[in-house]
Design a protein around this motif. Sequence first.
Motif, PDB file in Angstrom:
ATOM      1  N   ASN A  73      19.848  55.740   6.834  1.00 43.40           N
ATOM      2  CA  ASN A  73      20.658  54.575   6.460  1.00 43.40           C
ATOM      3  C   ASN A  73      21.598  54.216   7.603  1.00 43.40           C
ATOM      4  OD1 ASN A  73      22.341  52.680   5.309  1.00 43.40           O
ATOM      5  ND2 ASN A  73      22.707  53.835   3.432  1.00 43.40           N
ATOM      6  N   ARG A  74      21.462  53.012   8.135  1.00 44.15           N
ATOM      7  CA  ARG A  74      22.300  52.599   9.259  1.00 44.15           C
ATOM      8  C   ARG A  74      23.780  52.622   8.885  1.00 44.15           C
ATOM      9  NH1 ARG A  74      22.389  50.541  14.198  1.00 44.15           N
ATOM     10  NH2 ARG A  74      24.055  49.092  14.752  1.00 44.15           N
ATOM     11  N   ALA A  75      24.097  52.305   7.659  1.00 44.15           N
ATOM     12  CA  ALA A  75      25.496  52.316   7.224  1.00 44.15           C
ATOM     13  C   ALA A  75      26.103  53.710   7.334  1.00 44.15           C
ATOM     14  CB  ALA A  75      25.615  51.811   5.789  1.00 44.15           C
ATOM     15  N   GLY A  76      25.275  54.737   7.243  1.00 40.62           N
ATOM     16  CA  GLY A  76      25.771  56.093   7.413  1.00 40.62           C
ATOM     17  C   GLY A  76      25.755  56.525   8.858  1.00 40.62           C
ATOM     18  N   PHE A  77      24.683  56.176   9.547  1.00 33.42           N
ATOM     19  CA  PHE A  77      24.552  56.613  10.934  1.00 33.42           C
ATOM     20  C   PHE A  77      25.641  56.055  11.830  1.00 33.42           C
ATOM     21  CE2 PHE A  77      23.321  57.102  15.153  1.00 33.42           C
ATOM     22  CZ  PHE A  77      23.274  55.845  15.745  1.00 33.42           C
ATOM     23  N   VAL A  78      25.926  54.764  11.747  1.00 33.46           N
ATOM     24  CA  VAL A  78      26.879  54.130  12.667  1.00 33.46           C
ATOM     25  C   VAL A  78      28.246  54.794  12.580  1.00 33.46           C
ATOM     26  CG1 VAL A  78      28.156  51.997  13.134  1.00 33.46           C
ATOM     27  CG2 VAL A  78      25.687  51.920  12.775  1.00 33.46           C
ATOM     28  N   GLN A  79      28.747  54.979  11.382  1.00 30.84           N
ATOM     29  CA  GLN A  79      30.076  55.550  11.202  1.00 30.84           C
ATOM     30  C   GLN A  79      30.109  57.025  11.584  1.00 30.84           C
ATOM     31  OE1 GLN A  79      31.941  56.666   7.184  1.00 30.84           O
ATOM     32  NE2 GLN A  79      32.713  54.609   7.533  1.00 30.84           N
ATOM     33  N   HIS A  80      29.158  57.795  11.108  1.00 32.86           N
ATOM     34  CA  HIS A  80      29.177  59.233  11.349  1.00 32.86           C
ATOM     35  C   HIS A  80      28.891  59.565  12.811  1.00 32.86           C
ATOM     36  CE1 HIS A  80      29.154  60.927   7.084  1.00 32.86           C
ATOM     37  NE2 HIS A  80      29.271  59.614   6.948  1.00 32.86           N
ATOM     38  N   ALA A  81      27.948  58.850  13.427  1.00 35.13           N
ATOM     39  CA  ALA A  81      27.637  59.094  14.837  1.00 35.13           C
ATOM     40  C   ALA A  81      28.856  58.832  15.709  1.00 35.13           C
ATOM     41  CB  ALA A  81      26.469  58.217  15.276  1.00 35.13           C
ATOM     42  N   LEU A  82      29.624  57.824  15.359  1.00 35.49           N
ATOM     43  CA  LEU A  82      30.831  57.502  16.111  1.00 35.49           C
ATOM     44  C   LEU A  82      31.779  58.686  16.152  1.00 35.49           C
ATOM     45  CD1 LEU A  82      32.953  55.260  17.217  1.00 35.49           C
ATOM     46  CD2 LEU A  82      33.714  55.239  14.831  1.00 35.49           C
ATOM     47  N   PHE A  83      32.043  59.289  15.002  1.00 39.23           N
ATOM     48  CA  PHE A  83      32.985  60.404  14.941  1.00 39.23           C
ATOM     49  C   PHE A  83      32.392  61.670  15.559  1.00 39.23           C
ATOM     50  CE2 PHE A  83      34.493  57.830  11.192  1.00 39.23           C
ATOM     51  CZ  PHE A  83      35.644  57.386  11.809  1.00 39.23           C
ATOM     52  N   HIS A  84      31.105  61.913  15.334  1.00 39.30           N
ATOM     53  CA  HIS A  84      30.482  63.078  15.956  1.00 39.30           C
ATOM     54  C   HIS A  84      30.504  62.961  17.487  1.00 39.30           C
ATOM     55  CE1 HIS A  84      29.222  65.276  12.472  1.00 39.30           C
ATOM     56  NE2 HIS A  84      28.426  64.329  12.013  1.00 39.30           N
ATOM     57  N   ARG A  85      30.383  61.751  17.984  1.00 39.89           N
ATOM     58  CA  ARG A  85      30.366  61.529  19.433  1.00 39.89           C
ATOM     59  C   ARG A  85      31.742  61.786  20.061  1.00 39.89           C
ATOM     60  NH1 ARG A  85      27.207  57.991  22.751  1.00 39.89           N
ATOM     61  NH2 ARG A  85      26.294  57.039  20.884  1.00 39.89           N
ATOM     62  N   HIS A  86      32.792  61.323  19.389  1.00 33.24           N
ATOM     63  CA  HIS A  86      34.116  61.312  20.013  1.00 33.24           C
ATOM     64  C   HIS A  86      35.053  62.425  19.566  1.00 33.24           C
ATOM     65  CE1 HIS A  86      33.512  57.508  22.121  1.00 33.24           C
ATOM     66  NE2 HIS A  86      32.936  57.038  21.027  1.00 33.24           N
ATOM     67  N   LEU A  87      34.724  63.122  18.477  1.00 33.81           N
ATOM     68  CA  LEU A  87      35.637  64.133  17.936  1.00 33.81           C
ATOM     69  C   LEU A  87      34.965  65.494  17.930  1.00 33.81           C
ATOM     70  CD1 LEU A  87      36.904  62.051  14.870  1.00 33.81           C
ATOM     71  CD2 LEU A  87      37.948  62.204  17.142  1.00 33.81           C
ATOM     72  N   PRO A  88      35.268  66.341  18.910  1.00 33.38           N
ATOM     73  CA  PRO A  88      34.607  67.638  19.027  1.00 33.38           C
ATOM     74  C   PRO A  88      34.785  68.535  17.801  1.00 33.38           C
ATOM     75  CG  PRO A  88      35.804  67.108  21.041  1.00 33.38           C
ATOM     76  CD  PRO A  88      36.209  66.087  20.024  1.00 33.38           C
ATOM     77  N   ASP A  89      35.884  68.371  17.071  1.00 32.20           N
ATOM     78  CA  ASP A  89      36.149  69.238  15.924  1.00 32.20           C
ATOM     79  C   ASP A  89      35.580  68.691  14.619  1.00 32.20           C
ATOM     80  OD1 ASP A  89      38.034  67.138  16.181  1.00 32.20           O
ATOM     81  OD2 ASP A  89      39.419  68.159  14.826  1.00 32.20           O
ATOM     82  N   ALA A  90      34.984  67.512  14.642  1.00 34.52           N
ATOM     83  CA  ALA A  90      34.416  66.913  13.427  1.00 34.52           C
ATOM     84  C   ALA A  90      32.973  67.380  13.273  1.00 34.52           C
ATOM     85  CB  ALA A  90      34.498  65.393  13.486  1.00 34.52           C
ATOM     86  N   HIS A  91      32.801  68.631  12.879  1.00 38.11           N
ATOM     87  CA  HIS A  91      31.455  69.188  12.749  1.00 38.11           C
ATOM     88  C   HIS A  91      30.766  68.717  11.485  1.00 38.11           C
ATOM     89  CE1 HIS A  91      31.520  71.933  16.191  1.00 38.11           C
ATOM     90  NE2 HIS A  91      32.795  72.104  15.916  1.00 38.11           N
ATOM     91  N   CYS A  92      31.528  68.557  10.401  1.00 31.06           N
ATOM     92  CA  CYS A  92      30.973  68.089   9.132  1.00 31.06           C
ATOM     93  C   CYS A  92      31.783  66.890   8.652  1.00 31.06           C
ATOM     94  CB  CYS A  92      31.010  69.203   8.086  1.00 31.06           C
ATOM     95  SG  CYS A  92      30.253  68.740   6.504  1.00 31.06           S
TER      96      CYS A  92
END
Length: 253
Positions: free
Chosen positions: A88-107
């Motif tokens: 789902n693009r609505a999930g990927f766009v938001q979650h990928a953003l945080f996973h990319r930029h926030l090293p501590d955002a594992h889950c």
Amino acid sequence: MATALQQKPSMPEAEWEARQQLAACYRVFDHLGWSEMIYNHITLKVPGEEGAFLINPFGLHFSEVKASNLVKIDIDGNKLDDSPYPVNRAGFVQHALFHRHLPDAHCIAHTHTTAGMAVSSVEGGLQPTNFYACAFAGQIAYHDFEGVTVRDEEGERLLANLGDRRIMLLRNHGILVMGRTVAEAFMKHWSLQRACEIQLATASMGTPLTVPDDVIAVHQRDLHMAQVPGGPGAADFAAMVRLVDRTDRSWRD
């Protein structure tokens, strides 16, 4: 979490363990009534694979998620496995953003629970008027609703509004929490959901009592003394997994 008799796909042990943890989390969320048809998402970084994370197969209910059918993608949305399911693009766009930029955002978990959406849709958001809400005072970020989160350009504003916090109420939209582990993300969501539920109940009864700032400070200072050792949410999450296992262990497959 793997069992001795279990046949697992050929992959690194660390990835299989991550898959089982995340699949268990989806089942726990469903058990607690936090499913939203086939929508919403919980994602988890793949250990040892830079830029790779796991997400639910688009089209399956939370109750159908298993370790083996989670989809592995990179932060650009490319599949890294042979999953037949879309993402789902609505999930990927938001979650990928945080996973990319926030090293501590594992889950990262995002839901549309009734209580979470309701509190995110009122002026002032979550208020320090109950035990759970006091734990979040000064720790919640807010982001104004801009429509369904499918546009990359919204990412800059999401990051700016989040700042150094790891809990966000998406206004008119719902809950977003991040954790260093699956258990931590679960516990943040559970506590925030409870805070929102109680705020809803309180609002129906009259004028709520606001907890003074000095009492909030003491409450937040002392909370750690009421927690089980082992890491944030670890014992709580393990208890919920045992509860789910009593009726359905298929998430382990």
